[in-house]
Design a protein around this motif. Structure first.
Motif, PDB file in Angstrom:
ATOM      1  N   VAL A  42       0.871  -1.222   0.220  1.00 36.86           N
ATOM      2  CA  VAL A  42       0.348  -0.148  -0.127  1.00 36.86           C
ATOM      3  C   VAL A  42       0.525   1.101  -0.049  1.00 36.86           C
ATOM      4  O   VAL A  42       0.167   2.536  -0.718  1.00 36.86           O
ATOM      5  CB  VAL A  42      -0.973  -0.761   1.305  1.00 36.86           C
ATOM      6  CG1 VAL A  42      -2.230   1.396   0.882  1.00 36.86           C
ATOM      7  CG2 VAL A  42      -1.964  -1.090   1.185  1.00 36.86           C
ATOM      8  N   LEU A  46       0.893   4.267  -3.170  1.00 35.99           N
ATOM      9  CA  LEU A  46       1.196   5.735  -2.832  1.00 35.99           C
ATOM     10  C   LEU A  46       1.857   6.522  -2.854  1.00 35.99           C
ATOM     11  O   LEU A  46       1.905   7.531  -3.467  1.00 35.99           O
ATOM     12  CB  LEU A  46       0.362   6.104  -0.854  1.00 35.99           C
ATOM     13  CG  LEU A  46      -0.883   5.579  -0.856  1.00 35.99           C
ATOM     14  CD1 LEU A  46      -0.697   5.206   1.098  1.00 35.99           C
ATOM     15  CD2 LEU A  46      -1.687   5.625  -1.501  1.00 35.99           C
ATOM     16  N   GLN A  51      -3.020   7.173  -6.631  1.00 32.44           N
ATOM     17  CA  GLN A  51      -4.185   7.988  -6.144  1.00 32.44           C
ATOM     18  C   GLN A  51      -4.272   9.551  -7.137  1.00 32.44           C
ATOM     19  O   GLN A  51      -5.226   9.337  -6.723  1.00 32.44           O
ATOM     20  CB  GLN A  51      -4.052   8.509  -4.497  1.00 32.44           C
ATOM     21  CG  GLN A  51      -3.096   8.971  -3.980  1.00 32.44           C
ATOM     22  CD  GLN A  51      -2.001   8.272  -4.034  1.00 32.44           C
ATOM     23  OE1 GLN A  51      -1.580   8.058  -4.046  1.00 32.44           O
ATOM     24  NE2 GLN A  51      -1.073   9.618  -3.559  1.00 32.44           N
ATOM     25  N   LEU A  59     -10.872   5.377  -5.788  1.00 33.17           N
ATOM     26  CA  LEU A  59     -10.033   5.458  -4.050  1.00 33.17           C
ATOM     27  C   LEU A  59     -10.367   5.161  -3.274  1.00 33.17           C
ATOM     28  O   LEU A  59      -9.896   4.449  -2.785  1.00 33.17           O
ATOM     29  CB  LEU A  59      -9.564   7.149  -5.075  1.00 33.17           C
ATOM     30  CG  LEU A  59      -8.427   7.547  -3.915  1.00 33.17           C
ATOM     31  CD1 LEU A  59      -6.893   6.761  -4.089  1.00 33.17           C
ATOM     32  CD2 LEU A  59      -8.113   9.278  -3.502  1.00 33.17           C
ATOM     33  N   TRP A  60     -11.408   5.299  -3.167  1.00 29.09           N
ATOM     34  CA  TRP A  60     -12.280   5.051  -1.927  1.00 29.09           C
ATOM     35  C   TRP A  60     -12.373   2.900  -1.772  1.00 29.09           C
ATOM     36  O   TRP A  60     -12.325   3.007  -0.935  1.00 29.09           O
ATOM     37  CB  TRP A  60     -14.076   5.427  -2.194  1.00 29.09           C
ATOM     38  CG  TRP A  60     -13.827   7.112  -1.214  1.00 29.09           C
ATOM     39  CD1 TRP A  60     -13.990   8.374  -1.604  1.00 29.09           C
ATOM     40  CD2 TRP A  60     -13.205   8.133   0.326  1.00 29.09           C
ATOM     41  NE1 TRP A  60     -14.234   9.065  -1.262  1.00 29.09           N
ATOM     42  CE2 TRP A  60     -13.949   8.095   0.229  1.00 29.09           C
ATOM     43  CE3 TRP A  60     -13.468   6.729   1.308  1.00 29.09           C
ATOM     44  CZ2 TRP A  60     -14.036   9.035   1.292  1.00 29.09           C
ATOM     45  CZ3 TRP A  60     -13.224   6.677   2.555  1.00 29.09           C
ATOM     46  CH2 TRP A  60     -13.188   8.719   2.732  1.00 29.09           C
ATOM     47  N   ALA A  63      -9.163   1.601  -1.211  1.00 26.70           N
ATOM     48  CA  ALA A  63      -9.077   2.208   0.506  1.00 26.70           C
ATOM     49  C   ALA A  63      -9.431   1.357   1.297  1.00 26.70           C
ATOM     50  O   ALA A  63      -9.078   0.760   2.428  1.00 26.70           O
ATOM     51  CB  ALA A  63      -8.844   4.021   0.686  1.00 26.70           C
ATOM     52  N   LEU A  67      -7.701  -1.307   3.435  1.00 27.44           N
ATOM     53  CA  LEU A  67      -8.294  -1.102   5.195  1.00 27.44           C
ATOM     54  C   LEU A  67      -8.547  -2.623   5.351  1.00 27.44           C
ATOM     55  O   LEU A  67      -8.197  -3.511   6.626  1.00 27.44           O
ATOM     56  CB  LEU A  67      -9.154  -0.121   5.923  1.00 27.44           C
ATOM     57  CG  LEU A  67      -9.720   0.105   7.215  1.00 27.44           C
ATOM     58  CD1 LEU A  67      -8.265   0.061   7.907  1.00 27.44           C
ATOM     59  CD2 LEU A  67     -10.861   1.034   7.381  1.00 27.44           C
ATOM     60  N   MET A 176      -3.974  12.143   0.238  1.00 25.67           N
ATOM     61  CA  MET A 176      -4.289  10.584   0.821  1.00 25.67           C
ATOM     62  C   MET A 176      -5.526  11.693   2.107  1.00 25.67           C
ATOM     63  O   MET A 176      -6.819  11.142   2.769  1.00 25.67           O
ATOM     64  CB  MET A 176      -3.999   9.555   1.739  1.00 25.67           C
ATOM     65  CG  MET A 176      -3.658   8.569   0.546  1.00 25.67           C
ATOM     66  SD  MET A 176      -4.669   8.024  -0.665  1.00 25.67           S
ATOM     67  CE  MET A 176      -6.235   6.879   0.506  1.00 25.67           C
ATOM     68  N   LEU A 179      -9.264  12.737   1.963  1.00 30.74           N
ATOM     69  CA  LEU A 179     -10.397  10.898   2.232  1.00 30.74           C
ATOM     70  C   LEU A 179     -10.651  11.119   3.562  1.00 30.74           C
ATOM     71  O   LEU A 179     -11.494  10.414   3.781  1.00 30.74           O
ATOM     72  CB  LEU A 179      -9.905   9.833   1.535  1.00 30.74           C
ATOM     73  CG  LEU A 179      -9.236   9.806   0.071  1.00 30.74           C
ATOM     74  CD1 LEU A 179      -8.971   8.569  -0.189  1.00 30.74           C
ATOM     75  CD2 LEU A 179     -10.897   9.891  -0.709  1.00 30.74           C
TER      76      LEU A 179
END
Length: 828
Positions: A42, A46, A51, A59-60, A63, A67, A176, A179
């Protein structure tokens, strides 16, 4: 546990703790490797700025997926992790010790505890175990994860992170923050910010520049550099002003995402709070330049060698040379009088450096186009080079005569000429048939090879079968057959050494008459030397089989190998000096002598065929021929690799081709180098102490050094570099053999002069001088007797002149004596 055991355990506390720490590391790595692998992946994504190029929805999604993956990896790690205990560390440490002494120190005596003898045995056992326990060493943890991560995902993620840190920016992680809940509000509160990256074209090899770090007011960048800008904050608070993109489409100057390519020099400015301004100067990517370097050279076997020089800003990716017929300079006679119909240009790939940069270098193209119709005809060489940007640089055409294999046998030369005419245009087929019919009509004394004559008749009939409609396929088949027949006639398959020698002498004489190149002359000289060695070996065997009476009754001329070697060295010297008329005359003398020659063995140490110096020279000759054969094999492997002819089971470029008796090219090169070292080490080389001998030894040292470099190049699969080193080794060997040959001839002349006096005494056992007088015995010059009468003096003078003439023509006498006698004849 007694005091002894406690003291022993206290002394091994450090190894025990280190082993326990290793257990912690081992179990942490095994349990949580998916967690840190996903985390690194990750971070790498980045840092690369993924992103900044994805839509907000994607992108959401990424993410949330990342997670979820991190939460699962953490839960999986905690589920499988088991905290190591001190006893487990002690058990692992004890397993590496002989007899497991730590476990023994924790044991208690089960029986005989009240028996003094039993207690003494038990105490001795504990003492022995305590002594063994003191040798405990920490046990290293097993951190290997190959079984748990068979696809090496951890290494992939780590490599991606390293590349992101080198080519990207860790500051991109801040993008980031928008967000997160309230992230956009925080950015607006802090004020507008921006980020930018300058990415030069990949072929330039220049790194990406982080625009915020560029403090200079002027920047020099390659044409084609890509600019990426990101504006954060209130829309419109930051505005881009630039004259470097040449964009015509309407793009708002306040657009948060700006990506374009710099195509012209100009101004680049970010206007607004925290803005900056730069003057951009773009450096164009120039097209590569290439040109021929030096004259084209002819190598052994008809190969040509042409150097070329290349220069480019960032290096070329490929090169090519086009060899086209120079029709205006062709002698349009005989079969070439017709217009060419089937002569297409030949294009060859240029060899490029395997190591190092390709911005500027000098390369060497070595190839063999002897079977092409362009061989030995005027052509133009046009070199071209292409860089990574697709730009092409073309040289001016260079007019040369394309070298190819030359045939010095008249019949073979005629066949090659007919083959060339047939490939020039198929309209020459009737004329080719007519000439072939004339060649094969009366083959006696012309074509000595019966097999070649039969194959030639078959090829002629195939041409006669289709006189008016010769197909390209049949033309190519007949041309290949004529080539093979010409090789058979030129090189021959004679088993008799004398016939091979005669053929070699005839080919050399024809080459001298036609003005062959030095490389061709040297090749034919080596061939004649080899044939002469074989012929002398055959003569020596014949003499061993004959009786002394038969040998003494032989009235032919006699010659030693040293004298013959001197004549060959003189012949080569004349050809190198360009004295072709003298060389042709000397070659004719050699041919005449060889017709009625019988070999004799010289007296004295260091002479004759069995001498150590001569044997060393023969061994050097064998080494040079072996080096030449190795170079030919390496060249064939290079051709197969360059032209893509390597089929399954065949070696191509970069493979261990050229196998001989199970040996690779590098192994054969090593064997030749060791043979040369043996010859130098044995000390049998001639000319020790004189200038020629020392020069020859220095040449051999140079040859040995370049042989080692060629061997290393072959092991590195660098065939072009190996060929260059092998050519240098051959040249050094040839020069060294020539210098040592001159040194050997000088030694033989000195020995001959020393023997001249002894020979004169053996000629007249009665002790008379050349005028028939008894030599004086009173330590003075002259005679103790009166001179002869006038008549007898004149008669004796005629006999003396006749004897001088006879001895000056006797090739068995030393050269120094024969030179002296010739000077006497010149005086009288």
């Amino acid at each position: 546990m007694d005091d002894r055991a406690k003291a022993t355990l206290k002394r091994i506390e450090t190894p025990l703790r280190l082993t326990l720490a290793g257990l912690w590391a081992e179990r942490m790595v095994r349990a949580f490797w998916p967690l840190w692998t996903l985390t690194i992946a990750v971070l790498a994504a980045l840092a690369f700025g993924v992103q900044d190029h994805l839509p907000l929805e994607a992108l959401w999604f990424g993410a949330v997926s990342a997670l979820v993956g991190l939460i699962w990896a953490a839960w999986h790690g905690m589920r499988v992790f088991r905290r190591p205990a001190r006893l487990e560390a002690m058990a692992r440490l004890d397993s590496r010790l002989p007899g497991q002494p730590l476990a023994a120190l924790h044991d208690t005596q089960a029986i005989g505890a009240q028996d003094p003898a039993s207690q003494a045995v038990w105490a001795a056992h504990l003492a022995r175990m305590a002594e063994r326990a003191q040798g405990a060493r920490p046990v290293e943890p097993d951190l290997k994860l190959a079984a748990r991560d068979p696809f090496a995902l951890r290494y992939v993620a780590l490599t991606a992170l390293v590349m992101a840190l080198l080519l990207g920016s860790i500051w991109r992680l801040g993008s980031m923050s928008a967000l997160a809940p309230g992230g956009a509000t925080d950015i607006l509160a802090e004020g507008p910010t921006w980020e930018g990256w300058l990415k030069p074209p990949s072929h330039t090899g220049k790194p990406t520049l982080y625009l915020s770090d560029q403090t200079a007011e002027a920047l020099e960048l390659p044409v084609g550099t890509k600019l990426q800008l990101r504006f954060y904050g209130e829309p419109g608070s930051l505005i881009l002003a630039e004259t470097v993109s040449g964009r015509t489409e309407a793009v708002p100057a306040s657009e948060p995402v700006q990506d374009f390519v710099l195509v012209q020099s100009g101004r680049l400015a970010i206007e607004g709070p925290g803005g900056r301004e730069w003057e951009i100067t773009l450096t164009p990517d120039r097209a590569p330049t290439i040109r021929a370097e030096g004259e084209i050279g002819r190598e052994r076997g008809g190969r040509f060698k042409q150097q070329f020089q290349v220069s480019d800003d960032y290096g070329i990716t490929r090169g090519q040379v086009t060899i086209a017929l120079d029709l205006d300079k062709v002698d349009r006679r005989f079969g070439l009088a017709a217009d060419p119909a089937d002569v297409a240009p030949v294009m060859l790939d240029l060899p490029l450096p395997r190591k190092g940069k390709r911005e500027e270098f000098v390369g060497t193209l070595v190839d063999d186009l002897s079977q092409s119709v362009l061989a030995n005809l005027p052509v133009t060489l046009t070199f071209a080079a292409v860089d990574a940007a697709g730009q092409e640089g073309v040289s001016e055409p260079v007019a040369v005569m394309l070298p190819g294999k030359r045939f010095f046998d008249p019949v073979a030369s005629a066949l090659i000429e007919m083959r060339r005419d047939l490939m020039w245009t198929r309209a020459n087929a009737p004329r080719t048939v007519q000439v072939l019919r004339a060649i094969t009509h009366a083959p006696e004394g012309v074509i000595t090879n019966q097999k070649a004559w039969l194959r030639l008749r078959v090829a002629m009939r195939r041409l006669e079968a289709e006189p008016g409609s010769l197909s390209p396929e049949l033309r190519d088949e007949v041309a290949e057959e004529l080539w093979q027949i010409a090789l058979m006639v030129e090189e021959g398959d004679l088993n008799d050494a004398k016939e091979r020698l005669k053929r070699a002498q005839e080919r050399l004489a024809e080459a001298i008459r036609r003005g062959a190149s030095p490389e061709e002359i040297q090749e034919l000289m080596d061939e004649m030397r080899q044939a002469m060695d074989d012929y002398m070996d055959q003569l020596a065997e014949n003499m061993e089989e004959r009786t002394p009476e038969e040998q003494s009754a032989d009235g032919g001329a006699t010659m030693t190998e040293d004298q013959l070697q001197e004549m060959l060295d003189r012949l080569q010297q004349l050809m190198e000096e360009g004295k072709t008329a003298e060389a042709a005359e000397l070659l004719a003398q050699i041919q005449e002598m060889m017709e009625n020659m019988r070999m004799v063995q010289q007296d004295g140490q260091g002479q004759g065929r069995g001498s150590r110096g001569q044997q060393a020279m023969r061994d050097l000759g064998e080494t040079m021929r072996g080096q030449q054969g190795l170079s030919d094999d390496a060249f064939r492997d290079l051709q197969r690799g360059r032209r893509g002819e390597g089929q399954e089971g065949e070696p191509g470029e970069g493979q261990e081709g050229g196998q001989e008796n199970g040996q690779s090219l590098a192994e054969r090169q090593e064997e030749l180098r060791r043979e040369l070292e043996r010859l130098e080490r044995e000390g049998n080389l001639p000319g020790a102490g004189n200038s020629q001998g020392e020069a020859g030894r220095q040449r051999l040292d140079d040859a040995r050094r370049t042989m080692r470099e060629a061997e290393e190049a072959l092991r590195d699969r660098d065939l072009p570099g190996a060929l260059d080193r092998q050519a240098e080794a051959l040249e050094a060997l040839r020069e060294g053999i020539r210098d040592l040959g001159e040194a050997l001839a000088q030694e033989n002349r000195q020995e001959g002069e020393a023997q001249a006096g002894r020979q004169a005494n053996r000629d007249d056992p009665a002790g008379r001088d050349p005028l028939g007088r008894q030599q004086g015995n009173a330590m003075r010059i002259g005679s103790d007797n009166n001179l002869l009468s006038d008549e007898e003096v004149y008669r004796r003078a005629e006999e003396l002149l006749e004897e001088i003439r006879r001895r000056s023509g006797d090739l068995t006498r030393p050269e120094g004596e024969r030179d002296y006698l010739k000077r006497l004849l010149d005086l009288f």
